[in-house]
Design a protein around this motif. Structure first.
Motif, mmCIF file in Angstrom:
data_model
loop_
_atom_site.group_PDB
_atom_site.id
_atom_site.type_symbol
_atom_site.label_atom_id
_atom_site.label_comp_id
_atom_site.label_asym_id
_atom_site.label_seq_id
_atom_site.Cartn_x
_atom_site.Cartn_y
_atom_site.Cartn_z
ATOM 1 N N VAL A 68 0.730 -1.298 0.049
ATOM 2 C CA VAL A 68 0.147 0.077 -0.129
ATOM 3 C C VAL A 68 0.787 1.353 -0.068
ATOM 4 C CG1 VAL A 68 -1.709 1.279 1.264
ATOM 5 C CG2 VAL A 68 -1.921 -1.146 1.174
ATOM 6 N N TYR A 69 1.836 1.460 0.974
ATOM 7 C CA TYR A 69 2.887 2.449 0.762
ATOM 8 C C TYR A 69 3.437 2.748 -0.438
ATOM 9 C CZ TYR A 69 2.088 2.167 5.992
ATOM 10 O OH TYR A 69 1.473 2.188 7.310
ATOM 11 N N ILE A 70 3.958 1.531 -1.077
ATOM 12 C CA ILE A 70 4.558 1.722 -2.335
ATOM 13 C C ILE A 70 3.473 2.323 -3.439
ATOM 14 C CG2 ILE A 70 5.472 0.564 -4.572
ATOM 15 C CD1 ILE A 70 6.689 -1.635 -2.689
ATOM 16 N N ILE A 71 2.212 2.140 -3.723
ATOM 17 C CA ILE A 71 1.356 2.692 -4.428
ATOM 18 C C ILE A 71 0.990 4.077 -3.877
ATOM 19 C CG2 ILE A 71 -0.967 2.495 -5.162
ATOM 20 C CD1 ILE A 71 0.596 0.245 -6.268
ATOM 21 N N ASN A 72 1.019 4.203 -2.658
ATOM 22 C CA ASN A 72 0.720 5.521 -2.173
ATOM 23 C C ASN A 72 1.867 6.610 -2.512
ATOM 24 O OD1 ASN A 72 -0.966 7.112 -0.212
ATOM 25 N ND2 ASN A 72 1.091 7.498 0.632
ATOM 26 N N LEU A 133 -9.103 -1.795 0.761
ATOM 27 C CA LEU A 133 -9.612 -0.632 1.559
ATOM 28 C C LEU A 133 -8.469 0.371 1.641
ATOM 29 C CD1 LEU A 133 -11.562 0.789 3.414
ATOM 30 C CD2 LEU A 133 -10.551 -0.419 5.491
ATOM 31 N N MET A 134 -7.392 0.335 1.717
ATOM 32 C CA MET A 134 -6.151 1.181 1.876
ATOM 33 C C MET A 134 -5.766 1.765 0.767
ATOM 34 S SD MET A 134 -5.435 1.535 5.185
ATOM 35 C CE MET A 134 -7.129 1.358 5.261
ATOM 36 N N LEU A 135 -6.074 1.020 -0.466
ATOM 37 C CA LEU A 135 -5.994 1.508 -1.831
ATOM 38 C C LEU A 135 -7.069 2.499 -2.103
ATOM 39 C CD1 LEU A 135 -3.741 0.649 -3.961
ATOM 40 C CD2 LEU A 135 -5.603 -0.744 -4.858
ATOM 41 N N LEU A 141 -10.668 7.921 -0.432
ATOM 42 C CA LEU A 141 -11.108 8.026 0.739
ATOM 43 C C LEU A 141 -10.402 9.088 1.647
ATOM 44 C CD1 LEU A 141 -12.281 4.605 1.722
ATOM 45 C CD2 LEU A 141 -13.597 6.380 0.904
ATOM 46 N N LYS A 142 -9.223 9.414 1.359
ATOM 47 C CA LYS A 142 -8.332 10.112 1.982
ATOM 48 C C LYS A 142 -8.596 11.622 1.892
ATOM 49 C CE LYS A 142 -4.223 10.262 -0.734
ATOM 50 N NZ LYS A 142 -2.528 10.077 -0.764
ATOM 51 N N HIS A 143 -9.465 11.959 0.766
ATOM 52 C CA HIS A 143 -10.053 13.245 0.638
ATOM 53 C C HIS A 143 -11.370 13.480 0.904
ATOM 54 C CE1 HIS A 143 -6.331 13.127 -2.215
ATOM 55 N NE2 HIS A 143 -6.774 12.324 -2.951
ATOM 56 N N MET A 144 -11.961 12.777 1.677
ATOM 57 C CA MET A 144 -13.401 12.766 2.163
ATOM 58 C C MET A 144 -13.430 12.987 3.829
ATOM 59 S SD MET A 144 -15.066 9.729 -0.015
ATOM 60 C CE MET A 144 -16.814 10.259 0.186
ATOM 61 N N VAL A 145 -13.676 14.134 4.096
ATOM 62 C CA VAL A 145 -13.750 14.483 5.351
ATOM 63 C C VAL A 145 -14.274 13.502 6.392
ATOM 64 C CG1 VAL A 145 -15.819 15.923 5.410
ATOM 65 C CG2 VAL A 145 -13.759 16.520 6.930
ATOM 66 N N LEU A 146 -13.796 13.197 7.498
ATOM 67 C CA LEU A 146 -14.262 12.457 8.599
ATOM 68 C C LEU A 146 -14.004 10.883 8.129
ATOM 69 C CD1 LEU A 146 -17.474 14.214 10.070
ATOM 70 C CD2 LEU A 146 -15.237 14.151 10.725
ATOM 71 N N LEU A 147 -14.466 10.498 6.861
ATOM 72 C CA LEU A 147 -14.122 8.980 6.341
ATOM 73 C C LEU A 147 -12.667 8.734 6.390
ATOM 74 C CD1 LEU A 147 -16.857 8.736 3.402
ATOM 75 C CD2 LEU A 147 -16.852 7.789 5.678
ATOM 76 N N ASP A 148 -11.774 9.864 6.157
ATOM 77 C CA ASP A 148 -10.319 9.609 6.216
ATOM 78 C C ASP A 148 -9.951 8.831 7.372
ATOM 79 O OD1 ASP A 148 -10.783 12.067 7.417
ATOM 80 O OD2 ASP A 148 -9.080 12.750 6.968
ATOM 81 N N ALA A 153 -9.036 3.888 11.042
ATOM 82 C CA ALA A 153 -9.648 3.005 12.160
ATOM 83 C C ALA A 153 -10.047 1.864 11.755
ATOM 84 C CB ALA A 153 -10.784 3.744 12.799
ATOM 85 N N ALA A 154 -10.748 1.555 10.536
ATOM 86 C CA ALA A 154 -11.181 0.532 10.083
ATOM 87 C C ALA A 154 -9.918 -0.454 9.415
ATOM 88 C CB ALA A 154 -12.042 0.549 8.803
ATOM 89 N N GLY A 155 -8.909 0.003 9.290
ATOM 90 C CA GLY A 155 -7.736 -0.689 9.047
ATOM 91 C C GLY A 155 -7.170 -1.417 10.087
#
Length: 300
Positions: A68-72, A133-135, A141-148, A153-155
């Motif tokens: 995930v970190y590589i793709i990120n 999920l992390m992808l 999802l990291k661009h959506m307030v609160l859902l980020d 937490a889900a991870g």
């Protein structure tokens, strides 16, 4: 000259391999220790077979998270180059090419997926679900307030459930709730630290920060912090373990307060993994908590 070229090529290969491993962010792998929660709290810490299975699961989740970190890093290449610290990452700095990173990702991901499903089918599904999920988090999802922060937490919850599922034990719902709250506590502090950097003149690298305000994050942190302590306390009160588990509550409270102290005085909230690895009082507190839990669960 030929020998010099051979030596130079070997050095470049070693540097590239080191860069690829660094791109997987081994310092972040401490988060995957959560897979051992099911082993410890189910009183199976001395079961050799289950220990080996949990260690295998831990390693595979390290590989999944590394992928995930590589793709990120590939996705955020341009943004990372504008960041004072992230610009030193292997891909952003040019130490590792995007092509090499993607090929390395494919190799690790395919081998890890096959190993996870061979270990346990449901565990493999959770590992794959965590990766997807992390992808989604990296892309959207990291661009959506609160859902980020809720996705983060889900991870953590997936990690805890995967560890318990792998060895066939149940995990307390209260511990899962503690996992959710504590991970949101870390994520909110990270957002707060990022906002502080922007306020001090750093160029904004996360657009989502525009949707947060210091007051909003403070309000959420107040709720999450108090809820974490309460949820853990209720776990110690209501679990089927010894009543002496209540004696571990002070370690949890101190750990939370110590983390907040470090974030506010040393501006390290953006890198929670560095706090967990470098702050001696916090490390000692965590070790004492683990030792106390093991002592109470296994010897009282």
């Amino acid at each position: 000259m030929a020998e010099d070229r051979v030596v130079l090529n070997q050095k470049n290969k070693i540097s590239s391999l080191a860069g690829l491993i660094k791109t997987m962010r081994p310092k972040q792998w401490t988060k995957n220790l959560l897979l051992f929660a099911g082993l410890i709290f189910s009183n199976n810490l001395f079961n050799y077979r289950l220990i080996l299975m949990t260690m295998a699961g831990f390693f595979l989740f390290c590989m999944f998270s590394g992928c995930v970190y590589i793709i990120n890093d590939v996705i955020d290449l341009e943004k990372d180059r504008m960041h004072p610290k992230k610009s030193r990452r292997p891909i952003a700095s040019g130490q590792v090419s995007v092509r090499s990173a993607l090929l390395f990702f494919l190799l690790i991901f395919i081998v890890s997926s096959m190993a996870a499903f061979r270990l346990d089918a449901l565990f493999g599904c959770l590992g794959l679900g965590y990766f997807i999920l992390m992808l989604l988090y990296s892309f959207q999802l990291k661009h959506m307030v609160l859902l980020d922060v809720m996705t983060i937490a889900a991870g953590f919850v997936i990690r805890a459930v995967a560890g318990a599922l792998l060895i066939g034990v149940k995990i307390s719902p209260w511990l899962l709730l503690c996992t959710v709250l504590l991970s949101m506590f870390l994520a909110l502090h990270k957002r707060k630290s990022e906002m502080k950097l922007v306020a001090n003149g750093q160029k904004m690298t996360r657009k989502i920060l525009e949707d947060y305000t210091p007051e909003l994050i403070d309000d959420m942190l107040h709720i999450v912090t108090s809820s974490t302590v309460m949820a853990y306390s209720l776990y110690t009160f209501t679990s089927n373990h010894s009543i002496y588990m209540m004696g571990t509550i002070p370690f949890v409270i101190y750990g939370i307060f110590r983390y907040q102290y470090i974030v506010h005085t040393k501006d390290m909230g953006e890198n929670p993994e560095l706090i967990l690895l470098n702050d001696k009082p916090l490390i000692i507190d965590i070790l004492l908590w683990v030792i106390s839990c093991i002592g109470i669960l296994y010897f009282l």
